[in-house]
Structure formats: structure tokens, C-alpha cells
Design a protein around this motif. Sequence first.
Motif, PDB file in Angstrom:
ATOM      1  N   SER A 127       1.814   1.614  -3.448  1.00  0.00           N
ATOM      2  CA  SER A 127       0.640   2.104  -4.173  1.00  0.00           C
ATOM      3  C   SER A 127       0.509   3.620  -4.033  1.00  0.00           C
ATOM      4  O   SER A 127       0.222   4.336  -4.985  1.00  0.00           O
ATOM      5  CB  SER A 127      -0.617   1.422  -3.631  1.00  0.00           C
ATOM      6  OG  SER A 127      -1.774   2.064  -4.114  1.00  0.00           O
ATOM      7  N   PHE A 128       0.746   4.076  -2.828  1.00  0.00           N
ATOM      8  CA  PHE A 128       0.698   5.515  -2.572  1.00  0.00           C
ATOM      9  C   PHE A 128       1.665   6.251  -3.491  1.00  0.00           C
ATOM     10  O   PHE A 128       1.337   7.288  -4.064  1.00  0.00           O
ATOM     11  CB  PHE A 128       1.046   5.788  -1.107  1.00  0.00           C
ATOM     12  CG  PHE A 128       1.281   7.240  -0.779  1.00  0.00           C
ATOM     13  CD1 PHE A 128       0.215   8.117  -0.606  1.00  0.00           C
ATOM     14  CD2 PHE A 128       2.575   7.719  -0.651  1.00  0.00           C
ATOM     15  CE1 PHE A 128       0.434   9.454  -0.309  1.00  0.00           C
ATOM     16  CE2 PHE A 128       2.806   9.065  -0.355  1.00  0.00           C
ATOM     17  CZ  PHE A 128       1.727   9.934  -0.181  1.00  0.00           C
TER      18      PHE A 128
ATOM     19  N   VAL B   3       2.201   7.527   6.145  1.00  0.00           N
ATOM     20  CA  VAL B   3       1.602   6.720   5.069  1.00  0.00           C
ATOM     21  C   VAL B   3       1.515   5.261   5.501  1.00  0.00           C
ATOM     22  O   VAL B   3       0.478   4.617   5.361  1.00  0.00           O
ATOM     23  CB  VAL B   3       2.416   6.830   3.770  1.00  0.00           C
ATOM     24  CG1 VAL B   3       1.896   5.848   2.728  1.00  0.00           C
ATOM     25  CG2 VAL B   3       2.364   8.246   3.227  1.00  0.00           C
TER      26      VAL B   3
ATOM     27  N   GLU C 292       6.313   9.807   5.143  1.00  0.00           N
ATOM     28  CA  GLU C 292       6.361   8.368   4.866  1.00  0.00           C
ATOM     29  C   GLU C 292       5.843   7.555   6.035  1.00  0.00           C
ATOM     30  O   GLU C 292       5.070   6.609   5.869  1.00  0.00           O
ATOM     31  CB  GLU C 292       7.807   7.923   4.598  1.00  0.00           C
ATOM     32  CG  GLU C 292       8.322   8.128   3.200  1.00  0.00           C
ATOM     33  CD  GLU C 292       7.920   6.966   2.283  1.00  0.00           C
ATOM     34  OE1 GLU C 292       7.483   7.282   1.159  1.00  0.00           O
ATOM     35  OE2 GLU C 292       8.039   5.802   2.675  1.00  0.00           O
TER      36      GLU C 292
ATOM     37  N   ILE D 192      -8.911   7.145   3.073  1.00  0.00           N
ATOM     38  CA  ILE D 192      -7.579   6.538   3.152  1.00  0.00           C
ATOM     39  C   ILE D 192      -7.299   5.739   1.872  1.00  0.00           C
ATOM     40  O   ILE D 192      -6.215   5.816   1.304  1.00  0.00           O
ATOM     41  CB  ILE D 192      -7.446   5.631   4.394  1.00  0.00           C
ATOM     42  CG1 ILE D 192      -7.536   6.474   5.661  1.00  0.00           C
ATOM     43  CG2 ILE D 192      -6.115   4.886   4.371  1.00  0.00           C
ATOM     44  CD1 ILE D 192      -7.479   5.681   6.953  1.00  0.00           C
ATOM     45  N   GLU D 193      -8.307   5.025   1.397  1.00  0.00           N
ATOM     46  CA  GLU D 193      -8.116   4.263   0.164  1.00  0.00           C
ATOM     47  C   GLU D 193      -7.776   5.192  -1.002  1.00  0.00           C
ATOM     48  O   GLU D 193      -6.946   4.883  -1.841  1.00  0.00           O
ATOM     49  CB  GLU D 193      -9.381   3.455  -0.160  1.00  0.00           C
ATOM     50  CG  GLU D 193      -9.520   2.224   0.722  1.00  0.00           C
ATOM     51  CD  GLU D 193     -10.707   1.358   0.344  1.00  0.00           C
ATOM     52  OE1 GLU D 193     -11.658   1.884  -0.299  1.00  0.00           O
ATOM     53  OE2 GLU D 193     -10.699   0.165   0.705  1.00  0.00           O
TER      54      GLU D 193
ATOM     55  N   GLN E 267       0.813  -1.204   0.000  1.00  0.00           N
ATOM     56  CA  GLN E 267       0.000   0.000   0.000  1.00  0.00           C
ATOM     57  C   GLN E 267       0.853   1.263   0.000  1.00  0.00           C
ATOM     58  O   GLN E 267       0.467   2.277  -0.583  1.00  0.00           O
ATOM     59  CB  GLN E 267      -0.991  -0.043   1.172  1.00  0.00           C
ATOM     60  CG  GLN E 267      -2.062  -1.095   0.909  1.00  0.00           C
ATOM     61  CD  GLN E 267      -3.011  -1.313   2.069  1.00  0.00           C
ATOM     62  OE1 GLN E 267      -3.010  -0.554   3.035  1.00  0.00           O
ATOM     63  NE2 GLN E 267      -3.813  -2.359   1.984  1.00  0.00           N
ATOM     64  N   VAL E 268       1.992   1.185   0.644  1.00  0.00           N
ATOM     65  CA  VAL E 268       2.881   2.342   0.603  1.00  0.00           C
ATOM     66  C   VAL E 268       3.387   2.526  -0.830  1.00  0.00           C
ATOM     67  O   VAL E 268       3.444   3.643  -1.350  1.00  0.00           O
ATOM     68  CB  VAL E 268       4.067   2.189   1.572  1.00  0.00           C
ATOM     69  CG1 VAL E 268       5.079   3.309   1.357  1.00  0.00           C
ATOM     70  CG2 VAL E 268       3.584   2.192   3.008  1.00  0.00           C
TER      71      VAL E 268
ATOM     72  N   LEU F 130      -5.694   3.158  -3.666  1.00  0.00           N
ATOM     73  CA  LEU F 130      -6.228   1.804  -3.708  1.00  0.00           C
ATOM     74  C   LEU F 130      -7.508   1.692  -4.532  1.00  0.00           C
ATOM     75  O   LEU F 130      -8.106   0.629  -4.627  1.00  0.00           O
ATOM     76  CB  LEU F 130      -6.481   1.299  -2.289  1.00  0.00           C
ATOM     77  CG  LEU F 130      -5.245   1.302  -1.397  1.00  0.00           C
ATOM     78  CD1 LEU F 130      -5.592   0.835  -0.003  1.00  0.00           C
ATOM     79  CD2 LEU F 130      -4.160   0.423  -1.996  1.00  0.00           C
TER      80      LEU F 130
ATOM     81  N   LEU G 296      -1.229   4.850   7.930  1.00  0.00           N
ATOM     82  CA  LEU G 296      -2.563   4.944   7.321  1.00  0.00           C
ATOM     83  C   LEU G 296      -3.006   3.564   6.837  1.00  0.00           C
ATOM     84  O   LEU G 296      -4.173   3.186   6.979  1.00  0.00           O
ATOM     85  CB  LEU G 296      -2.555   5.940   6.152  1.00  0.00           C
ATOM     86  CG  LEU G 296      -2.530   7.413   6.542  1.00  0.00           C
ATOM     87  CD1 LEU G 296      -2.343   8.297   5.311  1.00  0.00           C
ATOM     88  CD2 LEU G 296      -3.818   7.810   7.270  1.00  0.00           C
ATOM     89  N   ALA G 297      -2.063   2.818   6.297  1.00  0.00           N
ATOM     90  CA  ALA G 297      -2.391   1.471   5.829  1.00  0.00           C
ATOM     91  C   ALA G 297      -2.850   0.605   7.001  1.00  0.00           C
ATOM     92  O   ALA G 297      -3.767  -0.205   6.856  1.00  0.00           O
ATOM     93  CB  ALA G 297      -1.185   0.845   5.137  1.00  0.00           C
TER      94      ALA G 297
ATOM     95  N   LEU H 264      -4.174   6.418  -0.605  1.00  0.00           N
ATOM     96  CA  LEU H 264      -3.199   5.350  -0.852  1.00  0.00           C
ATOM     97  C   LEU H 264      -3.251   4.833  -2.287  1.00  0.00           C
ATOM     98  O   LEU H 264      -2.485   3.952  -2.667  1.00  0.00           O
ATOM     99  CB  LEU H 264      -3.405   4.189   0.124  1.00  0.00           C
ATOM    100  CG  LEU H 264      -3.150   4.487   1.607  1.00  0.00           C
ATOM    101  CD1 LEU H 264      -3.323   3.227   2.441  1.00  0.00           C
ATOM    102  CD2 LEU H 264      -1.755   5.065   1.812  1.00  0.00           C
TER     103      LEU H 264
END
Lengths: 264, 264
Positions: free
Chosen positions: A240-241, B49, B46, B112-113, A237-238, B118, B52-53, B116
Motif C-alpha cells: 500500500s505504501f 516501512v 523499506e 502512520i495510516e 501495508q508495505v 491506508l 511502521l505497519a 502507508l
Amino acid sequence: MAAQRGQRNGVGGDTPPAPTAAEVTTPIPRVAEVPAARERARAIPEAAVARLAVYLRVLSAMQEQGAGTVSSEELATAAGVNSAKLRKDLSYIGSYGTRGVGYEVAVLIEEIERILGLTRKHSVAVVGIGNLGHALANYGGFPGRGFPVSALFDVDPDLVGVPVGGLPVDHIDDISRVCAEREVSIGVIATPPPAAQTVCDRLVEAGVQCILNFAPVVLQVPDHVEVRKVDLAVELQVLSFHVARRADDAAATNGQQVNGMVVS
Amino acid sequence: MAAQRGQRNGVGGDTPPAPTAAEVTTPIPRVAEVPAARERARAIPEAAVARLAVYLRVLSAMQEQGAGTVSSEELATAAGVNSAKLRKDLSYIGSYGTRGVGYEVAVLIEEIERILGLTRKHSVAVVGIGNLGHALANYGGFPGRGFPVSALFDVDPDLVGVPVGGLPVDHIDDISRVCAEREVSIGVIATPPPAAQTVCDRLVEAGVQCILNFAPVVLQVPDHVEVRKVDLAVELQVLSFHVARRADDAAATNGQQVNGMVVS
DNA sequence: GGTTGTGAAACTCTTCACAGCG
DNA sequence: CGCTGTGAAGAGTTTCACAACC
């Protein structure tokens, strides 16, 4: 049970330093000096400790290639850091370099190993012999000696007794006994998420004080237990970010956004 | 080729923030404002981030259990951080809470998605189908959707064509073509150390911009490629360091040292 | 000349603590 | 009154730059 603490995430490259460090330090005000080796070790920043392990690997490779000495510049380049950081990191463990010359590879290896506690063997137990557990067990004697896998556990009765990577699997109910017998000092959790906390509790009960957690779960442990986690989902996911950020950048730079959608 | 940069280590919990962040930011002195969404995203640390995941995972679990709202306190506890940090982290992505009430779980998940990235699928290619590669391939569609494993590669001709986790292995020489065809955006390196850099170069050549590296090697990549690494050896050695520190502490506290050796 | 070791500056991240708002 | 959002303080980490030394 279950103190609320940060969990250093290994992979993924961030440094969630967590509220440890200074806190963990002896509660005694400590009058003034007395660095006494032990104190010095405690003062090494977590981030630096992780890098020392990297330096060690690079140094070992250099030694194999017959290198006798290295400069901070060379070693830093090979380790992917800048030389100032490298020198600062090395300074935490002492002064083993020679000005105008560099460091003796052999000396540095020895000192880093000493600081990292690699002069002692650390038996590892892997819990959860699924895909990942199998892979870990098969590393057979983890990274470059010093971390022999000496116990495997699973709940599945069909797996018990089956040798994986040359070592027979034990039932998880025997965890306490087996860990004690084999003096396990590091537990690796590779179970499905729902089982992770229970397994963790059992490991702690069995006296294991260091845990490497591959399950995507935030473990609750007492203060004296050290947890590091490897979280694939977080890693991806990082990344992905960063993909997303990059896409945004590109859109902003060359073209422009069309209603928030990047034109391909 | 091969810019010299830091590599965020995922596992192990340290934050080798690396010389990136601010540097990577546009070289323009930047007069004053203009945060413009995209800029805002870039400003997220970072470390935040990665967390957040974690929040996302916890929130998803809460949503499954029917939770409608959470307070920062609850969420923080579940995620293993303190509430101030959590609120600060969430503040980087915007203000989605209600004072006196908390956050709507669904809203937070969505935001958050989005941050990121997602909302988009990220195809993953795994290179090196050994023990670890097998395990990774079998995760089949990595962590919780969104990261389908859509290509597997190995040098071993005997493996080519063999399905692993339902997907046939391709030869590494086809990496460029296959990655392009399947729009791979994340490459996972699970090869033996000596092959890692070459594989990395090929992935980069194939246009892959994000790499998750399990090989114990410091990869050299151009600036536009993002690398995160998972390094078991480093993780174990950091734990070893803590075991050692603990042992020293114990010796210092109850007993005393005998010529620098801990009495057992 | 070359390279280490390290104070001090710079920067990043975390924690505090409270104003602001529902 | 409770909880969020955040400025400001604090802690930790990185980088600079140079004195000390071979």
C-alpha cells in the motif's frame, strides 16, 4: 520469561536483521582463528542464508532439466540477484566453483543442503487448524521434502481426532507430550492473534526451538528460541505504501496535485 | 519484458533490500534539498516501512484499551524493537511527539495510516483458489479493513462461479477485464509454481502494480511493478539453518565433535 | 578467453548518546 | 526531570573491480 528480541519478518522482503548475529555468537572473546566449519557457518549473514535457500531451489530445477554446471551469472539471473552477490553468498560456504567454468550443480546443491541443515529431517507441528492451518497441513510434507508435518493441534474439541491432510488433530493440551514423542523441531503458529503467545509459550515449554509465526502478534520468547514471522497485514501495508508513493510520484511528474488530491 | 530485479521477501525476517531504493529514486543527481513531502516519503527505508505497519497494529490495540499517550519505550517494547529504532522510524514521518511526555496514540495512528496510504481502499485479487487461495479468500476483507478481497481467479472451470468466502470465482482469462472493473490494485498469487509467472504477466497486463507472491518462484516484472514474496520453503530452511547451527554449538560447547559428526 | 573468489569501497540500517525542549 | 528527535558512530550488506586461476 520472554526476552525482548527482534523478530525476523519473513515475508514482505525486508530484512529486519535484528540484534542477533554477532551477539548470539559465543560470548568467548575467541583468541584468533579456529574457523572450524561450525564457526564458518555462524558467520553467514542472515540475508545470505535466505538467499541460499532460493539458490537451492533454482539449482534443483536446473538439475531436473539436466544441467551439469552453471556460471554465477546464469544462476544469479535465475535467482533474481546480481552475480557479485551470488558469488559472495556462495563464498560464505566455501569454494566449490571452478574458475573459467562455473559451479557443478550437484556439488552446490549438496553443499547448500548441508549448510542449511537439510540433511536432517525437521518435523513440523502446526498449531491452529483454521483456514490457514488447514492449508498448511495440506501441503502435506511441506516444501520439497525434509519438513514433514507430523503433528496438528487445536483447542476445539470437535476438531480433535479429525484427520486433516491425512493426520489427525491433537488437542493443544497434549502439545508437550506429542511434540516430544514426534521430535518436533519446528512449530508453526496459525492461531488467532489472542492465542498466539500462549501457544508459543507451550511450544517453547515442549522444547521446540524454532517457530514460524503467522499470527499478527509480536511473540516474546527466550533467547535460545528462533522466531520468524509471516505477516500478511504488514505485507499488504508495505505494498500500500508503494501504491501511495507511486501515486504521489505520478502526481508530481505529469500533472500536479490539487490540494493534496491526485487528479484522476 | 521482465526486468531483472530483487524481490523483497516478506516472511522469514531477512531483508533482501534489493537494488531498489536509491536507484528507483529519480535519476536526476538532485542538486540539494527539496524534500517536499513526497520526497520525504520516498526516503523512508523499506525496513522502517514494514515496522511502521507493526507499530500501527500495536497502537490500534493500545487505543482500544483506552490509552491516550505512549512513550517510545512502551511502544518499542510492545512492538519488539528498541526505543532508539522506534524513534528513528517515527522521525521519518515527522515530529509528532512531545518531549517529556510521549506520543498521542491517535495522532500517531493517523500519521502512520497516511504514510502507508491506508486512507485509500486497496482492492485485492487472489489468483489460484487452492488450499492457500481458499484460506486467503476466507480472510474476507484481509487484515483489519482497507484491503477488501474483490476478485478471485482460477483456471479450473469447475471452480468458476463457485462462491468462496462469499465471492464467486472468475476464470483467469477474464482477469484483465475484472481487475479493471473492480479497480484491483494488489494481486495475490497463490497458484502452483509453474503458473506463477504467467499469472503475474497477466496481472501486470491488467494494470496491477503491486503483487504479493506466495508461489516459490522468482517473478520477473517490469520496473514499475512492486513484488513482495512470502516463501514458506525459505522460511523453514532458514529455521533449519538455525537448528543446525544450534546443534553444532551444543556439540562444540559441552561435548566435542567426533570426526565432524555430532554425538547424540 | 572466461569465470571465480575476495579485498575494499559504497551504501544502508541500527545503535548510541545527548542536546533540546516541554 | 523526562522523553523526544537526531547527528554521528557502528554494524551489516551490497557492489565494485580485479587478481588468481582454469
